[in-house]
Scaffold this active site. Structure first.
Site, PDB file in Angstrom:
ATOM      1  N   GLU A 166       0.911  -1.350  -0.143  1.00  0.00           N
ATOM      2  CA  GLU A 166       0.010   0.166   0.012  1.00  0.00           C
ATOM      3  C   GLU A 166       0.765   1.211   0.045  1.00  0.00           C
ATOM      4  O   GLU A 166       1.677   1.627   0.930  1.00  0.00           O
ATOM      5  CB  GLU A 166      -0.963   0.015   1.216  1.00  0.00           C
ATOM      6  N   CYS A 194      -3.235   7.584   4.741  1.00  0.00           N
ATOM      7  CA  CYS A 194      -3.166   7.027   3.210  1.00  0.00           C
ATOM      8  C   CYS A 194      -4.300   7.315   2.495  1.00  0.00           C
ATOM      9  O   CYS A 194      -4.335   7.442   1.286  1.00  0.00           O
ATOM     10  CB  CYS A 194      -2.875   5.612   3.349  1.00  0.00           C
TER      11      CYS A 194
END
Length: 676
Positions: free
Chosen positions: A254, A293
């Site tokens: 990620e 994020c």
């Protein structure tokens, strides 16, 4: 000095270490070693001790360990909150990390117990009939990998980042090694200490590596997994490592993500959607000081609404107090350190070259906290929506850019310029616009959050990954997926196609396969508790001859007077039936009457049917009977009953299958009155 937990003991580094500073005060919080952590020892211990211990447990037993661990950690949230303030996080920010991590564990545990068998093997899809006679079949099965899950985490979520990876790995039966980012490693270390101290997990199921990463991947091979959260540059380096490229380590990343929010043309000033958009963008800019994020980096609004949105967002951000994260009045805490603040400043300068700063300052100073890494929320107005830096540079802080668009087609193209993101929000009450944007943007996003007046009250928000939904994104976002309910668990397992006879597949999977042996010479299955019942125990009913009165009576009782059951001429013209046929639901009802043993016993309730198919019409004069077979046993933890699945098949006297389904029942684990 932060320690590693390896092979059952805490290990103190011998070097002096480097200081880790409070993000707001600049005071030293802990010291972290720069020497390589004992990775090889941790990997070997996980494989030889942790893995076998976990694999000896069923999915349900592992899921209960995860639940118990989550509840145990919940008792120490105050301690974790106190440490988290030093990272620059406010109480609201810390709740996202600490409470969010615990909730994720509980969610994964619940999902596993609902969707996986109480066994060590799971099936994937139906049995495949690969031979004409049915004596040679195939079934896909899931079994745990025989390695270790190594997680390399980012600094922004020192608790959630570890727990959201840990939960699916443990449930799958794979031990974990946690490698936290150095800036906030003291929070992760404390969380792992608390977890180990509970004694809930088997030895070797969880280890912690604090220090340098040299040699971490060298010991990994094809049975191991690597999960990474961080920058795209580091993700690319890990992806190119020989362990991944040559030895086949299962890798999930990620990475960077220029997430977006789109305001629909219908959301004019004063509409519920307009206000929701402003609130959502402002919240994502300020939560965790923008160090998420999933935070919104790009905000697209119709050209006609740009001025109104700019004014409303600026006004809302002006009330966001920047300061000491320990102060309840603070809305925006500090960035994790000065290095990160400087990186955000550089990103703002690059994007501002294409427009202007509407709010914020690059020189934020909080009185009394001159050594803190503070930055007030920066809202940028970008003149050209195709200005490259706004789609290339991720300011990992309290920063978002406003841009205008003129059509749904254009905003879909603009979203794609981010080259892959974790999440986008579409805020609109216009179904046509929402459909066009969602379908156009979906290939470039891991999740799309649609927000309007109807779901706002219960919406979990743009930036919240949920345990039963996939978390990840294509392209620059890393191309990987985490969580997703059982999908995240299966990521830690191997799917294998097993071929063999029905009896052999039943033996391997623990679930009865049609065509394998049935035992019908014992008591009726409804007279047996789970401790007495075995997969393959069955009952075959007597025959029942279908009459016209059966069909007409059911039509009158149920109100289902569809012509195929009541009108001979119309039914005869039907190309499928060619005459009067019995109701499918009458067939089910009559089947129940044929197989049910009505006296009180271990069976407590019928909770549903699955995979129901009507395959051959039933007509007046046909004789039908039902074969009931125990298909699977799933005892539940901490209750005195569990789920038993029965295969039910209704056939006629020409040996044709009329209906088939799985019957779900709740059954006592022990015979009534038996306290064993």
């Amino acid at each position: 000095m932060l320690e590693s937990y390896v092979a059952g003991s805490w290990r103190t580094p011998t070097d002096g270490g480097a200081p880790l500073l409070d993000a707001a005060t600049g005071e030293e919080v802990a010291r972290i070693s720069t020497a390589p952590a004992p990775a090889a020892d941790a990997v070997a211990h996980a494989r030889t001790v942790g893995g076998p211990a976990l694999r000896a447990l069923t999915f349900h037993e592992r899921a209960m360990l995860v639940k118990e661990l989550a509840l145990a950690l919940k008792q120490h949230t105050d301690e974790l909150y106190e440490l988290s303030y030093a990272t620059g996080s406010t109480a609201r920010d810390t709740a996202i990390d600490v409470d969010g991590g615990i909730i994720t564990m509980l969610g994964m545990s619940s999902t596993a117990r609902k969707n996986l068998p109480n066994d060590v093997v799971a099936t994937d899809g139906p049995v495949e009939r690969v031979s004409r006679g049915g004596t040679f079949l195939a079934q896909h099965v899931w079994t745990p990998l025989r390695g270790v899950a190594v997680q390399v985490n980012a600094y922004n979520f020192p608790v959630w980042g570890a727990l959201e990876k840990l939960a699916p790995a443990l449930i799958a039966g794979v031990p974990s090694i946690v490698k936290p980012a150095e800036q906030t490693a003291y929070v992760t270390e404390r969380m792992v200490r608390l977890a180990i101290g509970t004694g809930i997990l088997p030895e070797g199921a969880l280890q912690l590596l604090v220090g340098g990463h040299e040699g971490l991947l060298d010991a990994l091979d094809s049975q191991d997994l690597l999960g990474f959260t961080g920058s795209a540059d580091t993700a690319a380096l890990l992806r190119a490592h020989p362990a991944v490229v040559r030895r086949g380590v299962r890798y999930t990343a990620e990475a960077d993500s220029l997430n977006a929010a789109v305001l629909g043309p219908d959301a004019v000033a004063g509409s519920p959607e307009f206000d929701l958009f402003v609130k959502e963008v402002a919240r994502e800019m300020t939560a965790k000081a923008g160090q998420k994020c999933t935070a919104i980096r790009r905000a697209f609004v119709p050209s006609s609404l740009l001025g109104h949105v700019t004014e409303a967002l600026a006004a809302r951000l002006s009330t966001a107090t920047v300061g000491d994260p320990r102060d309840p009045a603070t809305r925006v805490g500090a960035l994790v350190d000065h290095e990160q603040r400087d990186a955000v400043r550089d990103a703002v300068r690059a994007i501002a070259a294409g427009g202007r700063m509407v709010t914020g300052s690059l020189d934020t100073v909080v009185e009394g906290y001159e050594h803190g890494a503070f930055l007030a929320p920066v809202l940028l107005a970008v003149d050209d929506a195709r200005f490259a830096p706004v789609h290339d540079v991720e300011p990992f802080g309290p920063v978002a850019s406003l841009m205008a668009y003129d059509s749904a087609e254009e905003v879909v193209d603009l979203l794609a310029l981010g080259r892959g993101s974790l999440v986008a929000s579409v805020v609109s009450h216009d179904p046509g616009f929402v459909r066009q944007v969602v379908l156009g943007a979906a290939p470039f996003h891991g999740r799309i959050h649609v927000l309007d007046r109807d779901d706002a009250q219960e919406s979990t928000g743009h930036g919240a990954p949920l345990p039963h939904l996939v978390h990840g994104g294509p392209g620059r976002a890393g191309g990987g997926e985490e969580l997703g309910g059982v999908r995240g668990i299966f990521h830690h397992m191997q799917r294998t196609a097993v071929q063999g006879s029905p009896d052999m597949l039943t033996a391997v999977t623990g679930q009865w396969v049609p065509g394998s042996r049935r035992r019908t010479d014992g008591p009726h299955p409804f007279r047996l508790s789970m401790s007495e019942l075995q997969v393959g125990d069955g009952f075959t009913s007597d025959w029942h001859e279908v009459t016209a009165e059966d069909i007409s009576g059911f039509a009158a009782m149920s109100g289902d007077t569809f012509y195929a059951h009541t009108d001979p001429a119309a039914a005869a013209a039907n190309p499928i039936f060619g005459g009067i046929v019995a109701h499918g639901y009458w067939v089910l009802s009559r089947a129940a009457g044929l197989f049910v043993d009505p006296a009180p016993g271990p069976v407590l309730a019928n909770t549903g049917l699955e995979n129901l198919r009507f395959t051959t019409p039933v007509r007046v004069g046909d004789r039908i009977r039902v074969a009931l077979t125990c298909k699977a046993l799933n005892p539940r933890e901490h209750t005195d009953y569990g789920e038993v699945r029965f295969d039910a098949s209704v056939t006629n006297d020409r040996d044709e299958m009329c209906a088939t389904y799985t019957l779900l029942t709740m059954v006592l684990k022990q015979p009534a009155g038996d306290d064993a």
